[in-house]
Design an enzyme around this catalytic site. Sequence first.
Site, PDB file in Angstrom:
ATOM      1  N   ILE A 178       0.844  -1.260  -0.007  1.00 22.40           N
ATOM      2  CA  ILE A 178      -0.027   0.048  -0.065  1.00 22.40           C
ATOM      3  C   ILE A 178       0.910   1.371   0.025  1.00 22.40           C
ATOM      4  O   ILE A 178       0.654   2.264  -0.765  1.00 22.40           O
ATOM      5  CB  ILE A 178      -1.208   0.093   1.415  1.00 22.40           C
ATOM      6  CG1 ILE A 178      -2.160  -0.968   0.727  1.00 22.40           C
ATOM      7  CG2 ILE A 178      -1.447   1.215   1.176  1.00 22.40           C
ATOM      8  CD1 ILE A 178      -3.042  -1.758   1.914  1.00 22.40           C
ATOM      9  N   GLU A 234      12.290   7.053   6.489  1.00 30.49           N
ATOM     10  CA  GLU A 234      13.127   6.166   7.251  1.00 30.49           C
ATOM     11  C   GLU A 234      13.732   5.077   6.460  1.00 30.49           C
ATOM     12  O   GLU A 234      14.928   5.193   6.124  1.00 30.49           O
ATOM     13  CB  GLU A 234      12.171   5.349   8.326  1.00 30.49           C
ATOM     14  CG  GLU A 234      12.796   4.079   8.762  1.00 30.49           C
ATOM     15  CD  GLU A 234      11.883   3.592   9.324  1.00 30.49           C
ATOM     16  OE1 GLU A 234      11.002   3.981  10.287  1.00 30.49           O
ATOM     17  OE2 GLU A 234      11.778   1.964   9.386  1.00 30.49           O
ATOM     18  N   LEU A 254      -1.709  -4.355  10.610  1.00 29.24           N
ATOM     19  CA  LEU A 254      -2.246  -5.860  10.474  1.00 29.24           C
ATOM     20  C   LEU A 254      -3.991  -5.645  11.115  1.00 29.24           C
ATOM     21  O   LEU A 254      -4.754  -6.477  10.655  1.00 29.24           O
ATOM     22  CB  LEU A 254      -1.843  -6.763  11.205  1.00 29.24           C
ATOM     23  CG  LEU A 254      -0.314  -6.966  10.760  1.00 29.24           C
ATOM     24  CD1 LEU A 254       0.568  -7.592  11.451  1.00 29.24           C
ATOM     25  CD2 LEU A 254      -0.176  -7.787   9.431  1.00 29.24           C
ATOM     26  N   GLY A 294       9.677   2.442  12.258  1.00 28.30           N
ATOM     27  CA  GLY A 294       9.536   4.094  12.542  1.00 28.30           C
ATOM     28  C   GLY A 294       7.898   4.541  12.488  1.00 28.30           C
ATOM     29  O   GLY A 294       7.689   5.582  12.412  1.00 28.30           O
ATOM     30  N   LYS A 340      -7.035 -12.802   4.728  1.00 22.53           N
ATOM     31  CA  LYS A 340      -7.159 -14.318   4.544  1.00 22.53           C
ATOM     32  C   LYS A 340      -8.353 -14.453   3.650  1.00 22.53           C
ATOM     33  O   LYS A 340      -9.228 -15.071   4.056  1.00 22.53           O
ATOM     34  CB  LYS A 340      -7.415 -15.084   5.785  1.00 22.53           C
ATOM     35  CG  LYS A 340      -6.028 -14.903   6.857  1.00 22.53           C
ATOM     36  CD  LYS A 340      -5.169 -16.036   6.303  1.00 22.53           C
ATOM     37  CE  LYS A 340      -3.769 -15.684   7.281  1.00 22.53           C
ATOM     38  NZ  LYS A 340      -2.731 -16.075   6.477  1.00 22.53           N
TER      39      LYS A 340
HETATM   40  N1  COA Z   1      -5.428 -11.464  10.856  1.00 26.91           N
HETATM   41  C1  COA Z   1      -4.693 -12.652  10.463  1.00 26.91           C
HETATM   42  N2  COA Z   1      -3.680 -12.635   9.459  1.00 26.91           N
HETATM   43  C2  COA Z   1      -3.335 -11.413   9.019  1.00 26.91           C
HETATM   44  C3  COA Z   1      -3.993 -10.055   9.283  1.00 26.91           C
HETATM   45  C4  COA Z   1      -4.968 -10.200  10.381  1.00 26.91           C
HETATM   46  N3  COA Z   1      -5.565  -9.022  10.861  1.00 26.91           N
HETATM   47  N4  COA Z   1      -3.476  -9.100   8.574  1.00 26.91           N
HETATM   48  C5  COA Z   1      -2.578  -9.641   7.718  1.00 26.91           C
HETATM   49  N5  COA Z   1      -2.515 -11.085   7.890  1.00 26.91           N
HETATM   50  C6  COA Z   1      -1.554 -11.641   7.265  1.00 26.91           C
HETATM   51  C7  COA Z   1      -1.746 -11.624   5.805  1.00 26.91           C
HETATM   52  O1  COA Z   1      -2.786 -12.598   5.221  1.00 26.91           O
HETATM   53  C8  COA Z   1      -0.353 -12.163   5.296  1.00 26.91           C
HETATM   54  O2  COA Z   1      -0.342 -13.530   5.360  1.00 26.91           O
HETATM   55  P1  COA Z   1       0.694 -14.483   4.342  1.00 26.91           P
HETATM   56  O3  COA Z   1       2.154 -13.887   4.717  1.00 26.91           O
HETATM   57  O4  COA Z   1       0.339 -15.979   4.796  1.00 26.91           O
HETATM   58  O5  COA Z   1      -0.009 -13.877   3.155  1.00 26.91           O
HETATM   59  C9  COA Z   1       0.432 -11.806   6.541  1.00 26.91           C
HETATM   60  O6  COA Z   1      -0.369 -11.295   7.621  1.00 26.91           O
HETATM   61  C10 COA Z   1       1.167 -10.201   6.165  1.00 26.91           C
HETATM   62  O7  COA Z   1       0.202  -9.439   5.792  1.00 26.91           O
HETATM   63  P2  COA Z   1       0.079  -8.110   4.542  1.00 26.91           P
HETATM   64  O8  COA Z   1      -1.017  -7.372   4.701  1.00 26.91           O
HETATM   65  O9  COA Z   1       0.809  -8.960   3.393  1.00 26.91           O
HETATM   66  O10 COA Z   1       1.558  -7.442   5.321  1.00 26.91           O
HETATM   67  P3  COA Z   1       2.609  -6.150   4.461  1.00 26.91           P
HETATM   68  O11 COA Z   1       3.621  -7.021   3.827  1.00 26.91           O
HETATM   69  O12 COA Z   1       1.782  -5.375   4.049  1.00 26.91           O
HETATM   70  O13 COA Z   1       3.096  -6.015   5.863  1.00 26.91           O
HETATM   71  C11 COA Z   1       3.103  -5.072   8.184  1.00 26.91           C
HETATM   72  C12 COA Z   1       2.272  -5.112   6.849  1.00 26.91           C
HETATM   73  C13 COA Z   1       2.331  -4.312   9.209  1.00 26.91           C
HETATM   74  C14 COA Z   1       3.734  -6.193   8.717  1.00 26.91           C
HETATM   75  C15 COA Z   1       4.382  -4.064   7.688  1.00 26.91           C
HETATM   76  O14 COA Z   1       3.896  -2.832   7.259  1.00 26.91           O
HETATM   77  C16 COA Z   1       5.313  -3.646   8.970  1.00 26.91           C
HETATM   78  O15 COA Z   1       6.330  -4.498   9.316  1.00 26.91           O
HETATM   79  N6  COA Z   1       5.136  -2.811   9.560  1.00 26.91           N
HETATM   80  C17 COA Z   1       5.912  -2.680  10.816  1.00 26.91           C
HETATM   81  C18 COA Z   1       5.707  -1.084  11.291  1.00 26.91           C
HETATM   82  C19 COA Z   1       6.016  -0.113  10.426  1.00 26.91           C
HETATM   83  O16 COA Z   1       5.128   0.325   9.903  1.00 26.91           O
HETATM   84  N7  COA Z   1       7.048   0.618  10.368  1.00 26.91           N
HETATM   85  C20 COA Z   1       7.317   1.609   9.610  1.00 26.91           C
HETATM   86  C21 COA Z   1       7.787   1.380   8.322  1.00 26.91           C
HETATM   87  S1  COA Z   1       9.277   0.530   8.107  1.00 26.91           S
END
Ligand code: COA
Length: 434
Positions: free
Chosen positions: A221, A240, A315, A338, A363
């Site tokens: 996103i 960051e 999430l 960050g 899911k």
């Molecule tokens: N319940 C159950 N499973 C969930 C879920 C929920 N509410 N939301 C996501 N998932 C699952 C997805 O289905 C996916 O599973 P898969 O790997 O088996 O396909 C997995 O969790 C990852 O979800 P996704 O939406 O694809 O994550 P993403 O790659 O877009 O990353 C974060 C999202 C939140 C993990 C990521 O942004 C992050 O690490 N953030 C940390 C904090 C941050 O924002 N830091 C600043 C920037 S570096």
Amino acid sequence: MDYREIYASKLTTAEKLAECLNSGWSLGMDSGPSQTPAIMAAFARRAKEAGLRDIKVQTLLDVYPFEFYADESLAGIMTGYSWFSSAGARKAVNGGWADFIPSYYRDVPGHIRREYEYDAFCVAVSPMDKHGYFSLGNNASYAQAMMDKSKRIFLEVNDRQPRAVCGTQIHISQVDAIVENSFPLPVLPAAKLDEVSITIGNLIAEQIPDGACIQLGIGAIPDATGLALKTKHDLGIHTEMFTDSMVELIECGAVNNSKKQIHRGKSITTFAYGSQRIYDYIDDNPAIELLPVDYVNDPMVISKNDNVVSINAALEVDFWGQVCAESVGTKHMSGSGGQIDFVRGACQSKGGMSFIAFSSTAKGGSISKIKPSLTPGAVCTTSKNDVDCIVTEYGIARLRGKSLGERTKQLIAVAHPDFRDQLRFEAKKRGILI
Ligand code: COA
């Protein structure tokens, strides 16, 4: 002073270097592409073969298949400690043979200076220049803090590592040993831009004025939002992580950093990770500065620019607006990174906004990411008092300064239609005035 001679005197192989490793050693590495795969592989081999114990290694954003995360049998011999996990650390932390250190990213250098000592800091760098300096390439993050607290500095010199002219540098006189390892840098697989992420990206892009200063987090996103900004003008970057979509925005002219209040004319970041295109962009480029994370991610510094817009993923979120971006229930996924640093910095910036964006369901549509309460065990990353805007493919919920009832109403309005009745029922059951 002939720096080439000093270089030659410190040059060794990873295997030879591993002979100095001892039980109880503490090793440090900084983020992703500045980590040292050859040195760590040799250290893991040596630890096993020599029967060493209790070696600790700190990482952030593991991007190599490090043995101490991949191989459960190294538990107690060589143990990984993650400040922010990718797939390798995530598996090991959930499996019980690695550990995790919670922190705001901006505070990591402070924790290092206050809490830790290292026997060696290991870092991948670009080749030495004529003045005897190595560039940390794509990373500045907390390397300086680790160097200050480390007895030894071991370099892995990679001729494919970019040379950042405005980043952290190490002089040959500070270095204890050098291993040469020429290999292509790790690349982050391009995020899949599906219809949902494109819709969300466009919704956020509509809110971003020309001249805004942007931060984009990790995931599909934030990437989609970046690409939706190509028609904007005079954007700035203070972020960051420096991403592929940012290079695209610079190259198409949407970003020129001309309206920033600080570091005008330059993009500011603490590390870069993505495709080769990013590493090529950084190489010898005075238009990008890689600076330590306790500066870049300090909300006071972030807010010095006007119209800061931060975009991060999550999430799940509950009716209060508490954001979980780190775990699925008790299952560890990543760190805070960050996210909060930029939520706070953006909200303190004049005209600033922070967006936490995600698809409304997970899911295959079976789980709503908007929930009455966070899943038991879920980690709260951004608090109810810090949260600003939550975005799904159904719109934007503006929570900053709003009551619980108003937040709940707005969040239900952007939840997936299949879950809205159930969410309304739960809100009424709890006596939330919606
Ligand atoms: N319940 C159950 N499973 C969930 C879920 C929920 N509410 N939301 C996501 N998932 C699952 C997805 O289905 C996916 O599973 P898969 O790997 O088996 O396909 C997995 O969790 C990852 O979800 P996704 O939406 O694809 O994550 P993403 O790659 O877009 O990353 C974060 C999202 C939140 C993990 C990521 O942004 C992050 O690490 N953030 C940390 C904090 C941050 O924002 N830091 C600043 C920037 S570096």
